[in-house]
Design a protein around this motif. Structure first.
Motif, mmCIF file in Angstrom:
data_model
loop_
_atom_site.group_PDB
_atom_site.id
_atom_site.type_symbol
_atom_site.label_atom_id
_atom_site.label_comp_id
_atom_site.label_asym_id
_atom_site.label_seq_id
_atom_site.Cartn_x
_atom_site.Cartn_y
_atom_site.Cartn_z
ATOM 1 N N PRO A 232 0.528 -0.323 1.498
ATOM 2 C CA PRO A 232 -0.512 -1.314 1.790
ATOM 3 C C PRO A 232 -0.532 -1.735 3.253
ATOM 4 O O PRO A 232 0.462 -1.608 3.963
ATOM 5 N N PRO A 233 -1.670 -2.244 3.710
ATOM 6 C CA PRO A 233 -1.728 -2.786 5.067
ATOM 7 C C PRO A 233 -0.893 -4.055 5.163
ATOM 8 O O PRO A 233 -0.680 -4.752 4.169
ATOM 9 N N LEU A 234 -0.395 -4.325 6.351
ATOM 10 C CA LEU A 234 0.325 -5.573 6.595
ATOM 11 C C LEU A 234 -0.640 -6.581 7.198
ATOM 12 O O LEU A 234 -1.343 -6.291 8.166
ATOM 13 N N VAL A 235 -0.693 -7.760 6.616
ATOM 14 C CA VAL A 235 -1.540 -8.835 7.107
ATOM 15 C C VAL A 235 -0.645 -9.827 7.838
ATOM 16 O O VAL A 235 0.297 -10.373 7.268
ATOM 17 N N ILE A 236 -0.931 -10.071 9.119
ATOM 18 C CA ILE A 236 -0.121 -10.970 9.934
ATOM 19 C C ILE A 236 -0.934 -12.202 10.288
ATOM 20 O O ILE A 236 -1.988 -12.101 10.920
ATOM 21 N N VAL A 237 -0.470 -13.362 9.883
ATOM 22 C CA VAL A 237 -1.139 -14.620 10.215
ATOM 23 C C VAL A 237 -0.538 -15.113 11.522
ATOM 24 O O VAL A 237 0.551 -15.689 11.544
ATOM 25 N N SER A 238 -1.253 -14.874 12.633
ATOM 26 C CA SER A 238 -0.657 -15.124 13.940
ATOM 27 C C SER A 238 -0.971 -16.512 14.499
ATOM 28 O O SER A 238 -0.142 -17.114 15.164
ATOM 29 N N ARG A 239 -2.185 -17.001 14.266
ATOM 30 C CA ARG A 239 -2.592 -18.298 14.806
ATOM 31 C C ARG A 239 -3.382 -19.079 13.764
ATOM 32 O O ARG A 239 -3.906 -18.518 12.830
ATOM 33 N N ARG A 240 -3.469 -20.410 13.980
ATOM 34 C CA ARG A 240 -4.172 -21.306 13.052
ATOM 35 C C ARG A 240 -3.719 -21.026 11.625
ATOM 36 O O ARG A 240 -4.515 -20.887 10.703
ATOM 37 N N GLN A 241 -2.413 -20.973 11.454
ATOM 38 C CA GLN A 241 -1.857 -20.557 10.167
ATOM 39 C C GLN A 241 -2.264 -21.475 9.024
ATOM 40 O O GLN A 241 -2.654 -21.010 7.945
ATOM 41 N N GLN A 242 -2.192 -22.781 9.230
ATOM 42 C CA GLN A 242 -2.527 -23.698 8.155
ATOM 43 C C GLN A 242 -3.981 -23.567 7.749
ATOM 44 O O GLN A 242 -4.314 -23.601 6.559
ATOM 45 N N GLU A 243 -4.864 -23.400 8.732
ATOM 46 C CA GLU A 243 -6.286 -23.243 8.419
ATOM 47 C C GLU A 243 -6.542 -21.959 7.646
ATOM 48 O O GLU A 243 -7.356 -21.927 6.716
ATOM 49 N N TRP A 244 -5.841 -20.883 8.011
ATOM 50 C CA TRP A 244 -6.003 -19.628 7.279
ATOM 51 C C TRP A 244 -5.513 -19.782 5.827
ATOM 52 O O TRP A 244 -6.131 -19.283 4.890
ATOM 53 N N TYR A 245 -4.385 -20.469 5.659
ATOM 54 C CA TYR A 245 -3.854 -20.652 4.307
ATOM 55 C C TYR A 245 -4.781 -21.497 3.450
ATOM 56 O O TYR A 245 -4.891 -21.293 2.239
ATOM 57 N N GLU A 246 -5.447 -22.464 4.080
ATOM 58 C CA GLU A 246 -6.406 -23.284 3.334
ATOM 59 C C GLU A 246 -7.660 -22.488 2.971
ATOM 60 O O GLU A 246 -8.223 -22.655 1.891
ATOM 61 N N MET A 247 -8.088 -21.602 3.879
ATOM 62 C CA MET A 247 -9.273 -20.804 3.616
ATOM 63 C C MET A 247 -9.001 -19.715 2.580
ATOM 64 O O MET A 247 -9.837 -19.443 1.714
ATOM 65 N N VAL A 248 -7.812 -19.090 2.663
ATOM 66 C CA VAL A 248 -7.437 -18.008 1.735
ATOM 67 C C VAL A 248 -6.050 -18.334 1.184
ATOM 68 O O VAL A 248 -5.036 -17.823 1.672
ATOM 69 N N PRO A 249 -5.960 -19.180 0.162
ATOM 70 C CA PRO A 249 -4.656 -19.611 -0.353
ATOM 71 C C PRO A 249 -3.749 -18.464 -0.792
ATOM 72 O O PRO A 249 -2.521 -18.580 -0.702
ATOM 73 N N LYS A 250 -4.327 -17.349 -1.232
ATOM 74 C CA LYS A 250 -3.507 -16.235 -1.726
ATOM 75 C C LYS A 250 -2.688 -15.572 -0.628
ATOM 76 O O LYS A 250 -1.806 -14.757 -0.914
ATOM 77 N N LEU A 251 -2.963 -15.918 0.638
ATOM 78 C CA LEU A 251 -2.136 -15.394 1.716
ATOM 79 C C LEU A 251 -0.675 -15.814 1.556
ATOM 80 O O LEU A 251 0.235 -15.144 2.031
#
Length: 295
Positions: A232-251
């Motif tokens: 599988p591809p690797l998904v890296i949350v590099s910036r604005r981590q909290q906002e990304w987690y709120e937008m896509v909780p499954k991260l």
């Protein structure tokens, strides 16, 4: 994805028809965001660094969600002079193909060719901007020393027998560019260039631009691949981590013992280095990213 319309295809249309001169516009934005952007700018004080620079083509994503082996989730594009990119026909075509397809075709357009690697917009990530002798104050050829992906680029070059990416032959740089074009994808939470993201995000209440639904859908598709594919591809949350987690909780969820995404350690001078990845995700995370980019 089928239920989420690609809002970025209208960048290349005028009155419902294909616009051959799209790159000559004074402002670049999705029509779906027009009302939200007007309201956002109306509320900002004069000289605010949160103002979106619409003279720069937006970068909601760069890369192909189906071929990317490394998907990096970032904050926003940086305000940079856009003249060189807009005048570069190779970049124009690659950018248009990528955005017009919704990231389902094309690739990481800053790595389409050696000359697109040198464009100002590539510097924050690749750090490979060269200044030739006649353009340099010192009279010597100069190259940018750093970008978020510089450690990865240097390691890729070293595994091909070179000292580093900036010192590599054009042949090696071209081979690495081809791998980036196919294997790397960037998805920005905020699609428009700003000088200072902290102030911009302070004025947001979660997901407020209509176009952001598309970036959200791309990330979900990347996670779907991560669940289904053998490598599988690797998904890296590099910036604005909290906002990304709120937008896509499954991260933040896991498949058994395996996380759906990697987190990049936050620190000044943020780069995608072995220490920044392994310190948060465990030993070997960086090598997994390098392995996928080399594929």
């Amino acid at each position: 994805m089928a239920k989420v319309r690609n809002p970025w295809s209208d960048l290349f249309q005028l009155d419902g028809s294909k616009d051959a001169d799209w790159h000559k516009r004074e402002a670049f934005y999705s029509q779906s965001d027009a009302e939200a952007l007007d309201a956002f700018h109306a509320d900002l004080p004069e000289g605010s660094t949160a103002r979106a620079d619409l003279s720069v083509p937006p970068e909601p994503f760069a890369g192909n969600i189906y071929s990317a082996t490394v998907i990096m989730l970032a904050s926003h594009p940086t305000v940079l002079a856009n003249g060189e990119a807009l005048a570069n026909e190779t970049w124009q075509k690659a950018y248009r193909k990528n955005l017009n397809s919704g990231g389902l075709k094309g690739g990481f357009y800053y790595a389409k060719s050696l000359d697109t690697l040198e464009l100002p917009g590539a510097q924050p990530l690749l750090g490979v901007r060269r200044v030739e002798e006649e353009e340099s104050e010192s009279g010597k050829t100069q190259r940018a020393q750093g970008g978020m992906l510089s450690p990865l680029l240097n390691d890729l070059a070293q595994r091909m027998g070179e000292e580093g990416f900036n010192h590599a032959s054009d042949q090696v740089r071209e081979e690495i560019a081809a791998k980036l074009y196919k294997n790397f994808m960037l998805i920005n939470l905020f699609p428009y260039a700003v000088d200072y993201s902290r102030e911009a995000f302070a004025h947001q209440d979660g997901q407020w631009l209509p176009s952001q639904r598309y970036q959200q859908a791309l990330v979900k598709l990347g996670l779907k691949r991560a669940k289904q594919e053998k490598h599988p591809p690797l998904v890296i949350v590099s910036r604005r981590q909290q906002e990304w987690y709120e937008m896509v909780p499954k991260l933040q969820h896991k498949f058994g013992k395996k996380p759906k995404s990697l987190t990049l350690m936050q620190h000044p001078g943020l780069v995608l280095s072995q220490s920044a990845l392994d310190s948060v995700n465990g030993r070997g995370a960086y090598k997994q990213v390098l392995k996928r980019l080399r594929a």
